[in-house]
Design a protein around this motif. Structure first.
Motif, PDB file in Angstrom:
ATOM      1  N   TYR A 228      -2.066   8.118   7.435  1.00  0.00           N
ATOM      2  CA  TYR A 228      -2.755   7.043   8.159  1.00  0.00           C
ATOM      3  C   TYR A 228      -3.111   6.122   7.274  1.00  0.00           C
ATOM      4  N   PHE A 229      -2.907   4.863   7.326  1.00  0.00           N
ATOM      5  CA  PHE A 229      -3.343   3.696   6.559  1.00  0.00           C
ATOM      6  C   PHE A 229      -4.245   2.726   7.154  1.00  0.00           C
ATOM      7  N   ALA A 230      -5.112   2.099   6.305  1.00  0.00           N
ATOM      8  CA  ALA A 230      -5.957   0.913   6.986  1.00  0.00           C
ATOM      9  C   ALA A 230      -4.871  -0.272   7.122  1.00  0.00           C
ATOM     10  N   VAL A 231      -5.520  -1.212   8.226  1.00  0.00           N
ATOM     11  CA  VAL A 231      -4.766  -2.388   8.237  1.00  0.00           C
ATOM     12  C   VAL A 231      -4.963  -3.288   6.833  1.00  0.00           C
ATOM     13  N   GLY A 232      -3.817  -4.054   6.498  1.00  0.00           N
ATOM     14  CA  GLY A 232      -3.780  -4.462   5.480  1.00  0.00           C
ATOM     15  C   GLY A 232      -3.454  -3.862   4.101  1.00  0.00           C
ATOM     16  N   LEU A 253      12.042   2.349  13.331  1.00  0.00           N
ATOM     17  CA  LEU A 253      10.464   2.418  13.659  1.00  0.00           C
ATOM     18  C   LEU A 253      10.621   2.782  15.143  1.00  0.00           C
ATOM     19  N   ASN A 254      10.082   3.772  15.466  1.00  0.00           N
ATOM     20  CA  ASN A 254       9.970   4.321  16.969  1.00  0.00           C
ATOM     21  C   ASN A 254      11.490   4.409  17.704  1.00  0.00           C
ATOM     22  N   GLY A 255      12.534   4.712  16.914  1.00  0.00           N
ATOM     23  CA  GLY A 255      13.790   4.719  17.386  1.00  0.00           C
ATOM     24  C   GLY A 255      14.495   3.457  17.016  1.00  0.00           C
ATOM     25  N   THR A 261      17.589  -2.068   4.170  1.00  0.00           N
ATOM     26  CA  THR A 261      18.413  -1.014   3.994  1.00  0.00           C
ATOM     27  C   THR A 261      18.065  -0.545   2.458  1.00  0.00           C
ATOM     28  N   GLY A 262      18.754   0.527   2.128  1.00  0.00           N
ATOM     29  CA  GLY A 262      18.461   1.080   0.623  1.00  0.00           C
ATOM     30  C   GLY A 262      17.510   2.274   0.815  1.00  0.00           C
ATOM     31  N   SER A 263      17.203   2.842   0.009  1.00  0.00           N
ATOM     32  CA  SER A 263      16.349   4.287  -0.092  1.00  0.00           C
ATOM     33  C   SER A 263      14.903   4.048   0.160  1.00  0.00           C
ATOM     34  N   GLU A 264      14.453   2.678  -0.342  1.00  0.00           N
ATOM     35  CA  GLU A 264      12.967   2.470  -0.254  1.00  0.00           C
ATOM     36  C   GLU A 264      12.683   1.343   1.000  1.00  0.00           C
ATOM     37  N   LEU A 265      11.520   1.554   1.655  1.00  0.00           N
ATOM     38  CA  LEU A 265      11.306   0.476   2.541  1.00  0.00           C
ATOM     39  C   LEU A 265       9.588   0.342   2.221  1.00  0.00           C
ATOM     40  N   ARG A 266       9.463  -1.177   1.864  1.00  0.00           N
ATOM     41  CA  ARG A 266       8.267  -1.631   1.712  1.00  0.00           C
ATOM     42  C   ARG A 266       7.508  -2.203   2.651  1.00  0.00           C
ATOM     43  N   LEU A 267       6.217  -1.674   2.918  1.00  0.00           N
ATOM     44  CA  LEU A 267       5.535  -2.532   4.103  1.00  0.00           C
ATOM     45  C   LEU A 267       4.330  -3.082   3.482  1.00  0.00           C
ATOM     46  N   MET A 268       4.540  -4.304   3.331  1.00  0.00           N
ATOM     47  CA  MET A 268       3.029  -5.091   2.860  1.00  0.00           C
ATOM     48  C   MET A 268       2.193  -5.650   3.858  1.00  0.00           C
ATOM     49  N   ASP A 269       0.887  -5.332   3.462  1.00  0.00           N
ATOM     50  CA  ASP A 269      -0.223  -6.108   4.549  1.00  0.00           C
ATOM     51  C   ASP A 269      -0.127  -5.502   5.819  1.00  0.00           C
ATOM     52  N   VAL A 270       0.111  -4.301   6.144  1.00  0.00           N
ATOM     53  CA  VAL A 270       0.456  -3.734   7.383  1.00  0.00           C
ATOM     54  C   VAL A 270      -0.430  -3.883   8.263  1.00  0.00           C
ATOM     55  N   GLN A 271       0.084  -4.294   9.791  1.00  0.00           N
ATOM     56  CA  GLN A 271      -0.805  -4.489  10.765  1.00  0.00           C
ATOM     57  C   GLN A 271      -0.655  -3.429  11.875  1.00  0.00           C
ATOM     58  N   SER A 273       0.520  -3.497  14.756  1.00  0.00           N
ATOM     59  CA  SER A 273       1.814  -3.604  15.383  1.00  0.00           C
ATOM     60  C   SER A 273       2.850  -2.652  14.546  1.00  0.00           C
ATOM     61  N   GLN A 274       2.804  -2.559  13.358  1.00  0.00           N
ATOM     62  CA  GLN A 274       3.586  -1.638  12.614  1.00  0.00           C
ATOM     63  C   GLN A 274       3.402  -0.310  12.524  1.00  0.00           C
ATOM     64  N   SER A 275       2.231   0.217  13.266  1.00  0.00           N
ATOM     65  CA  SER A 275       2.073   1.573  13.610  1.00  0.00           C
ATOM     66  C   SER A 275       3.420   2.195  14.292  1.00  0.00           C
ATOM     67  N   GLY A 276       3.552   3.597  14.337  1.00  0.00           N
ATOM     68  CA  GLY A 276       4.513   4.296  14.594  1.00  0.00           C
ATOM     69  C   GLY A 276       5.032   5.275  13.953  1.00  0.00           C
ATOM     70  N   ASN A 277       6.287   5.624  14.397  1.00  0.00           N
ATOM     71  CA  ASN A 277       7.078   6.816  13.653  1.00  0.00           C
ATOM     72  C   ASN A 277       8.339   6.204  12.927  1.00  0.00           C
ATOM     73  N   TYR A 278       8.130   6.602  11.763  1.00  0.00           N
ATOM     74  CA  TYR A 278       9.219   5.666  11.135  1.00  0.00           C
ATOM     75  C   TYR A 278      10.374   6.980  10.493  1.00  0.00           C
TER      76      TYR A 278
END
Length: 296
Positions: A228-232, A253-255, A261-271, A273-278
């Motif tokens: 679990y992560f904080a917004v931002g 994300l949620n199916g 693409t690639g082996s790494e996914l970077r999420l910057m300044d998360v909000q 709306s980006q919550s869910g199952n990755y």
């Protein structure tokens, strides 16, 4: 005058045994065989020496009083060594297979020996065929067959430089000429070679490589390592997998598939709306595997 036949019979009747090796000798077509006696070299010549083939056939060479009588079939094919009564036979053919006998008289002692020579064709035309060279890891089997020309063949399989032996996953059949690998893994890619031998030669086939497809042991790791992560926050998700050939990746994300693409996914300044199952999907030409879901 004593006839040649009577002299040979006399030597055969009274000779001692043991001046030739008891073991069967092997040689190749077109090759040379030296029948070396166990007699020590001597300066005093033998009174007589007789070499014969299959006993009842004409002589190979008969030596008496320093005179050599050579059988017509052996002209130009033999060399006699007078110091040991040894014999060299050249340009061997399959017809030279049989029993060879030497009878000799030296310093009043009667000597003889007997041995068997077997002529073989050399191994040739070694070829490996595979039921498939493009396989899926953990869900496929493969059979390799080895063919060759020549008599008295024995087969041995190599994976790289290591000998392949029978096991729960590996079957060797048809006298070792067939190799079956059940439930292939990436370590079964080869190169596989078949080594074929007979008593006079050994030939190794060209290598055969297998393409083993399919990723495994997938893991989805987050950095920082928490669910679990904080917004931002900035989050990095890494999808690791063992794969041969190398895997490609898709992210969800949620199916729903993400553009990344690639082996790494970077999420910057998360909000929110980006919550869910990755989840990530690794795939190659053979098989697809999904990682465990990660909730962010």
């Amino acid at each position: 005058m004593v006839s040649l036949q009577k002299v040979i019979f006399f030597l055969w009747l009274f000779a001692k045994v043991g001046v030739l090796p008891d073991d069967r000798l092997n040689a190749a077509v077109g090759g040379t065989m030296i029948f070396t006696t166990t007699m020590s070299p001597t300066e005093k010549p033998f009174s007589s020496v007789n070499w014969s083939f299959n006993v009842s056939t004409p002589i190979i060479i008969f030596v008496i009083n320093a005179e050599n009588i050579i059988g017509p079939e052996y002209e130009g094919r033999i060399t006699f060594f007078p110091s040991t009564a040894s014999l060299e036979l050249r340009s061997l053919t399959l017809d030279d297979t049989g029993e060879y006998t030497v009878n000799a008289v030296h310093d009043g002692t009667l000597l003889n020996g007997r041995t068997t020579l077997v002529i073989h064709e050399k191994v040739s035309s070694v070829l490996v065929n595979s039921s498939s060279t493009d396989l899926v890891e953990f869900s496929g089997s493969v059979s390799l067959s080895c063919s060759a020309s020549g008599p008295s063949l024995s087969f041995l399989w190599l994976n790289g430089s290591s000998e392949v032996t029978a096991s729960d996953r590996v079957q060797l059949t048809d006298g070792g000429s067939s190799l079956t690998i059940i439930t292939v893994t990436r370590f079964d890619q080869g190169p596989f070679r078949c080594r074929v031998s007979n008593p006079v030669s050994t030939v190794i086939s060209d290598p055969v490589n297998l393409s083993i497809n399919g990723p495994e042991n997938m893991d989805l790791i987050s950095s920082p390592p928490q669910g679990y992560f904080a917004v931002g926050s900035d989050i990095s998700l890494t999808c690791s997998v063992g794969s041969r050939p190398p895997a490609h990746f898709k992210w969800f994300l949620n199916g729903d598939q993400l553009p990344d693409t690639g082996s790494e996914l970077r999420l910057m300044d998360v909000q929110m709306s980006q919550s869910g199952n990755y989840s990530c999907q690794a795939f190659n030409t053979g098989k697809k595997v999904f990682s465990s879901f990660l909730t962010c």
